[in-house]
Design a protein around this motif. Structure first.
Motif, short mmCIF file in Angstrom:
data_model
loop_
_atom_site.label_atom_id
_atom_site.label_comp_id
_atom_site.label_asym_id
_atom_site.label_seq_id
_atom_site.Cartn_x
_atom_site.Cartn_y
_atom_site.Cartn_z
N CYS A 272 0.85 -1.20 0.00
CA CYS A 272 0.00 0.00 0.00
C CYS A 272 0.88 1.25 0.00
O CYS A 272 1.88 1.31 0.70
CB CYS A 272 -0.91 -0.01 1.23
SG CYS A 272 -1.89 1.48 1.46
N ILE A 273 0.53 2.23 -0.81
CA ILE A 273 1.32 3.46 -0.87
C ILE A 273 0.55 4.62 -0.26
O ILE A 273 0.90 5.78 -0.45
CB ILE A 273 1.75 3.79 -2.31
CG1 ILE A 273 0.52 3.79 -3.23
CG2 ILE A 273 2.81 2.81 -2.81
CD1 ILE A 273 0.81 4.32 -4.62
N LYS A 274 -0.51 4.31 0.42
CA LYS A 274 -1.36 5.34 1.04
C LYS A 274 -1.70 6.47 0.07
O LYS A 274 -1.55 7.65 0.36
CB LYS A 274 -0.70 5.92 2.29
CG LYS A 274 -0.58 4.94 3.44
CD LYS A 274 -0.76 5.69 4.76
CE LYS A 274 -0.14 4.97 5.92
NZ LYS A 274 1.32 5.11 5.92
N CYS A 275 -2.13 6.06 -1.10
CA CYS A 275 -2.55 7.06 -2.08
C CYS A 275 -3.99 7.48 -1.81
O CYS A 275 -4.45 8.49 -2.31
CB CYS A 275 -2.45 6.48 -3.48
SG CYS A 275 -3.53 5.06 -3.74
N TYR A 276 -4.70 6.64 -1.06
CA TYR A 276 -6.11 6.87 -0.72
C TYR A 276 -7.03 6.89 -1.94
O TYR A 276 -8.10 7.49 -1.90
CB TYR A 276 -6.29 8.14 0.13
CG TYR A 276 -5.39 8.15 1.35
CD1 TYR A 276 -5.28 6.99 2.12
CD2 TYR A 276 -4.63 9.25 1.70
CE1 TYR A 276 -4.43 6.95 3.22
CE2 TYR A 276 -3.79 9.22 2.80
CZ TYR A 276 -3.68 8.07 3.55
OH TYR A 276 -2.86 8.02 4.63
N ALA A 277 -6.59 6.25 -3.00
CA ALA A 277 -7.47 6.13 -4.16
C ALA A 277 -8.71 5.33 -3.78
O ALA A 277 -9.81 5.60 -4.25
CB ALA A 277 -6.74 5.45 -5.31
N CYS A 278 -8.53 4.33 -2.89
CA CYS A 278 -9.67 3.52 -2.47
C CYS A 278 -10.72 4.39 -1.81
O CYS A 278 -11.92 4.22 -2.00
CB CYS A 278 -9.22 2.40 -1.53
SG CYS A 278 -8.09 2.91 -0.23
N TRP B 129 -4.35 1.93 8.38
CA TRP B 129 -5.24 2.60 7.43
C TRP B 129 -6.27 1.63 6.87
O TRP B 129 -7.46 1.92 6.82
CB TRP B 129 -4.42 3.25 6.30
CG TRP B 129 -5.21 3.45 5.04
CD1 TRP B 129 -4.97 2.91 3.82
CD2 TRP B 129 -6.39 4.26 4.89
NE1 TRP B 129 -5.92 3.31 2.91
CE2 TRP B 129 -6.81 4.14 3.55
CE3 TRP B 129 -7.14 5.05 5.75
CZ2 TRP B 129 -7.94 4.78 3.05
CZ3 TRP B 129 -8.28 5.68 5.26
CH2 TRP B 129 -8.66 5.55 3.92
N ASN B 130 -5.80 0.46 6.47
CA ASN B 130 -6.74 -0.48 5.86
C ASN B 130 -7.76 -1.01 6.85
O ASN B 130 -8.91 -1.27 6.49
CB ASN B 130 -5.99 -1.61 5.15
CG ASN B 130 -5.55 -1.19 3.76
OD1 ASN B 130 -6.35 -1.17 2.85
ND2 ASN B 130 -4.30 -0.79 3.63
N VAL C 100 -2.00 -0.89 -6.53
CA VAL C 100 -1.11 -2.01 -6.25
C VAL C 100 -1.90 -3.31 -6.04
O VAL C 100 -1.38 -4.29 -5.49
CB VAL C 100 -0.20 -1.72 -5.04
CG1 VAL C 100 0.77 -0.59 -5.37
CG2 VAL C 100 -1.00 -1.39 -3.80
N ILE D 68 -4.33 -4.44 -4.07
CA ILE D 68 -4.64 -5.08 -2.80
C ILE D 68 -6.10 -5.55 -2.89
O ILE D 68 -6.97 -4.77 -3.29
CB ILE D 68 -4.44 -4.09 -1.63
CG1 ILE D 68 -2.96 -3.68 -1.59
CG2 ILE D 68 -4.87 -4.69 -0.30
CD1 ILE D 68 -2.63 -2.61 -0.58
S1 SF4 Z 1 -5.83 2.39 -3.11
FE1 SF4 Z 1 -5.92 2.28 -0.87
S2 SF4 Z 1 -5.10 0.25 -0.36
FE2 SF4 Z 1 -4.50 0.68 -2.47
S3 SF4 Z 1 -2.44 1.60 -2.31
FE3 SF4 Z 1 -3.92 3.31 -2.33
S4 SF4 Z 1 -4.33 3.70 -0.16
FE4 SF4 Z 1 -3.38 1.68 -0.27
#
Ligand code: SF4
Ligand code: SF4
Lengths: 276, 150
Positions: free
Chosen positions: A166-172, A206-207, A230, A232
């Motif tokens: 996880c790259i903590k992009c917060y796309a999720c 975070w998750n 990535v 997950i």
């Molecule tokens: S989409 Fe969410 S789980 Fe995936 S890398 Fe970004 S922050 Fe992490």
């Protein structure tokens, strides 16, 4: 194709009669199997509309965009059953007024797209109850089954491996229609709840937080899973938590715009075998 | 060299009206109990966010205890009912991600149950001691202190 044409005509009619100020749908994307959101305000825009089995994104998150609904005009939106469930939750959580939403429902099996009858959320309540009734029979993803068979250590290792990427992009979070908070807990730093470094500790936190906040609210539209750069398998956690609230509280998220949120309600006889 | 007994670090989040008062009663009754628990007092179990549990683990706790008024006894009438649902959900989430539910415990202890409090602290401490240090989590904490590899 027929469904698409029919809907194009309906959208044009509704726009022409000023019954809706905008319709949110899909248009072609960068590859043949990708679709983009389309914001239709005119008849010309409507010509770009596509509706086929690759229209999978849950568009309902756009409805809570700042100011969109504040003029009390109506907005149309293309939704699959999961999308209808999300707007029910948004209404139940007072994020939108259902009377402003005109639904263009559709679903698909294989490559075939079919329209769903109805325009208002309440027209779909029978359909959604059916989905709830059938949900325990839906076969689980094999990966989820294998995780459930693992022992604790194996599960821990499995998720560590996944979360380490996880790259903590917060796309999720951005992709999720249920994540509408103006200020997310990961963005607050007094106190700093989630470890900010790029190590697995903060990724794990975070998750877990994301999954917890979506327990009983997630409709398993898959937006987050598809957004994760990535890969997950967020859908597995979502599915597990959806099962948990169904088994534990008979709660199926988004059945109606007046359904009580599962974590903002309780029963006096909720099971508590684990409490000492 | 004699083998030293492992002393777990346990953080207890308790509500002020019941469990904290129960802990007080244990104290004034001069009941002796394991010194491994650090108590954090909150207004209600309804105020105990799962974030607190994660924070305790992040700071190196080997175990966490969450405790409040019995159902029906909440000072705010239903804070503990809300908390109970949250615990159930959070507990199964932790379990799914591989965190042993044995590390995070929940209990109801009233202001009158000083001896239940003392007994529970003893038994929770014993249970966590048997599980040993929370190595898996501690490894994560340690990794987070080193420079990132990417
Ligand atoms: S989409 Fe969410 S789980 Fe995936 S890398 Fe970004 S922050 Fe992490
Ligand atoms: S958590 Fe993911 S699957 Fe669930 S509603 Fe949000 S985007 Fe959809």
């Amino acid at each position: 194709m027929i469904t698409q044409e029919k809907y194009r005509t309906t959208v044009k009619e509704l726009l022409a009669s000023d019954s809706v100020k905008m319709v949110i749908g899909y248009k072609p994307g960068s590859t043949p199997d990708r679709r983009r959101p389309l914001f239709i305000r005119s008849s010309d825009d409507a010509d770009q509309l596509v509706l086929d089995s690759t229209c999978i994104t849950n568009l309902s998150g756009y409805l809570v965009a700042e100011g969109l609904l504040s003029d009390e005009k109506r907005v149309g939106i293309f939704l699959r059953p999961e999308g209808i469930r999300s707007i029910n939750i948004l209404a139940a959580e007072y994020q939108l007024n259902m009377d402003q939403i005109v639904i263009f429902g559709f679903d698909s099996t294989g490559r075939e797209v079919r329209p769903l009858e109805g325009r208002h959320s309440k027209d779909f309540s029978a359909l959604l109850s059916d989905i709830k009734e059938n949900s325990p029979q839906i076969s689980k993803e094999p990966l989820l089954e294998s995780i459930e068979r693992m022992n604790e250590q194996e599960r821990f290792d499995f998720w560590q491996e996944e979360f380490s990427r996880c790259i903590k992009c917060y796309a999720c979070r951005q992709a999720c229609p249920m994540c509408y908070c103006r200020r997310c807990i990961v963005d607050s730093n007094q106190p700093q709840w989630v470890n900010t470094s790029s190590h697995t500790l903060g990724n794990f936190e975070w998750n877990v937080v994301r999954a917890f906040h979506l327990s009983g609210r997630c409709v398993q539209c898959g937006n987050c899973d598809r957004a994760c750069p990535v890969n997950i398998p967020l859908r597995l956690i979502n599915q597990r938590m959806a099962e948990m609230v169904l088994e534990g509280f008979d709660h199926f998220a988004g059945l109606s715009p007046t359904q009580e949120p599962v974590l903002a309600s309780f029963k006096k006889d909720d099971t508590e075998t684990f409490i000492l | 060299m004699s083998e030293q007994q492992f002393e777990p670090n346990i953080i207890a989040f308790v509500c002020t009206y019941c469990t904290y008062a129960g802990a007080d009663l244990a104290g004034t009754s001069r009941l002796k109990y394991a010194p491994n628990v650090r108590i954090v007092r909150l207004p209600c179990t309804g105020r105990i966010s799962p974030m607190f549990i994660l924070k305790a683990l992040q700071k190196g706790a080997d175990g966490v205890l969450v405790s409040g008024c019995h159902p029906g006894d909440c000072h705010f009438t239903h804070g503990n009912y809300h908390a109970r649902r949250r615990w159930m959900v959070f507990r199964s989430l932790l379990e799914f991600t591989g965190i042993s539910p044995e590390r995070v415990k929940y209990s109801w202890i009233s202001a009158a149950e000083g001896s239940k409090f003392a007994d529970l602290i003893n038994s929770v401490t014993e249970d966590i001691r048997k599980l040993g240090p929370f190595d898996q989590y501690q490894q994560m904490i340690k990794d987070a202190q080193s420079p990132a590899t990417l």
